[in-house]
Design an enzyme around this catalytic site. Structure first.
Site, PDB file in Angstrom:
ATOM      1  N   THR A   1      -3.944   5.260   3.432  1.00 27.07           N
ATOM      2  CA  THR A   1      -2.615   5.730   3.029  1.00 27.07           C
ATOM      3  C   THR A   1      -2.649   6.461   1.701  1.00 27.07           C
ATOM      4  OG1 THR A   1      -1.734   3.772   4.149  1.00 27.07           O
ATOM      5  CG2 THR A   1      -0.210   5.000   2.788  1.00 27.07           C
TER       6      THR A   1
ATOM      7  N   LYS B   1       0.830  -1.212   0.000  1.00 26.09           N
ATOM      8  CA  LYS B   1       0.000   0.000   0.000  1.00 26.09           C
ATOM      9  C   LYS B   1       0.859   1.255   0.000  1.00 26.09           C
ATOM     10  CE  LYS B   1       0.746   1.030   4.494  1.00 26.09           C
ATOM     11  NZ  LYS B   1       1.006   2.306   5.176  1.00 26.09           N
TER      12      LYS B   1
END
Length: 338
Positions: A252, A195
């Protein structure tokens, strides 16, 4: 192994290490934080603050700190490793002889090690001489400033040994932090590492002035890359639909509090890697290094990860973000799930 962990040491006093120490403290644990710099340790110990990394946050009185690793680890029932992924090996090697033999080891690091292509639990297992399945991995949407502010959040504690995960779950659950357990360590660690790379891409897109459709495309196609790599390594596909996958990815990739997203945004605006690093106080976002190690891992397994490859080429081969985006759009047509 104790089921009622009370004394916890956090090795690392950065923003996430300090935030997780606060989570543990607010859950009633006795926490000692090791800080590399004595002035940071003194700030935590004397003023219940970490002004360098979490300004304005008041830490509980049951948190203390030291710059002496021997002192920090004395009597610890659980040890939380809160250092960046690419420096974990060197740090843990220096701490290995000090670790209490029965302490539960907990990893906050999210990445794949350059060179060895090992996940963090594998690195810990190798250095300490234990089964990686004994390491508890913390992952999920973990934006440190929001958690430190007491905003509601959930995370995943992944460990092949479910009892260890449950012991840490009991130790850190509080009124604003809800931890879930999971035995799919591979999937959880890959989600946490990948991620960061996808967040670089969404940041670059924002820096280029692109909008929500582009962001959604990068997040979902990034998820497809993560899932392909996970499937090759035996991860549970459901993991990528949970907190360690979609949850961490959305947080994120979307938040200005994400170091990887903001770093990517600077690159998208035309800054060099060095300029973006200087603007981040000399810190390199995890995704900048992980894009290379994850790319190498994918290549070794024959897994197609075009966004990860593009981020490697932008960060380490000097490719312009606009060119990288055009090449991604110009790839051959295919079925969505092929």
């Amino acid at each position: 192994m104790r089921a009622d962990v009370q004394r916890v040491t956090v090795l690392g006093a950065g923003s996430w290490g300090t935030a997780f120490a606060k989570v543990l403290g607010d859950a009633g644990r006795d926490v000692t934080v090791w800080a590399r710099r004595e002035e940071v340790a003194e700030d935590i110990r004397e003023r219940h603050a970490n002004s360098a990394y979490l300004p304005g946050v008041v830490l509980p009185e049951n948190i203390t700190a030291t710059s002496d690793a021997t002192e920090a680890l004395d009597g610890a029932e659980a040890v939380v490793l809160a250092v960046p992924s690419q420096s974990l090996r060197a740090n843990l090697t220096s701490w290995r002889a000090l670790l209490p033999p029965d302490a539960i080891l907990v990893s906050l690091a999210k990445g794949v090690e350059l060179g060895t292509l090992k996940r963090m639990s594998e690195v810990i297992g190798e250095i300490v001489g234990i089964d990686p399945g004994e390491v508890v991995v913390v992952t999920g949407p973990n934006l440190a400033k929001e958690i430190a502010a007491g905003q509601p959040s959930a995370s995943v504690l992944a460990c092949a040994d479910h009892e260890r995960a449950v012991a840490i779950q009991r130790a850190c659950a509080n009124s604003y932090f809800r931890p879930y357990t999971n035995t799919d360590v591979v999937g959880c660690e890959l989600g946490g590492a990948c991620k960061n790379v996808i967040a670089l891409s969404t940041g670059m897109a924002a820096g280029l002035g692109l909008g929500t459709n582009t962001m959604a495309t990068l997040i979902t196609r990034g998820l497809a890359e993560m899932a392909r790599l996970g499937a090759k390594l035996g991860a549970d596909p459901l993991t990528f639909a949970g907190l360690a996958g979609v949850g961490d990815l959305v947080a994120t990739c979307s938040s200005p509090l994400s170091r990887n997203r903001t770093f990517g945004e600077r690159l998208g605006r035309g800054e060099t890697l060095e300029q973006a690093q200087a603007a981040a106080g000399g810190q390199v976002a995890e995704g900048v290094m992980s894009c290379s190690s994850i790319r190498a891992l994918a290549l070794s397994l024959g897994v197609d990860m075009p966004i990860t490859d593009a981020m490697h080429r932008v960060c380490h081969e000097g490719v312009d973000p606009r060119q990288a985006g055009a090449e991604l759009l110009g790839r051959s047509q295919k079925h969505e799930w092929s």
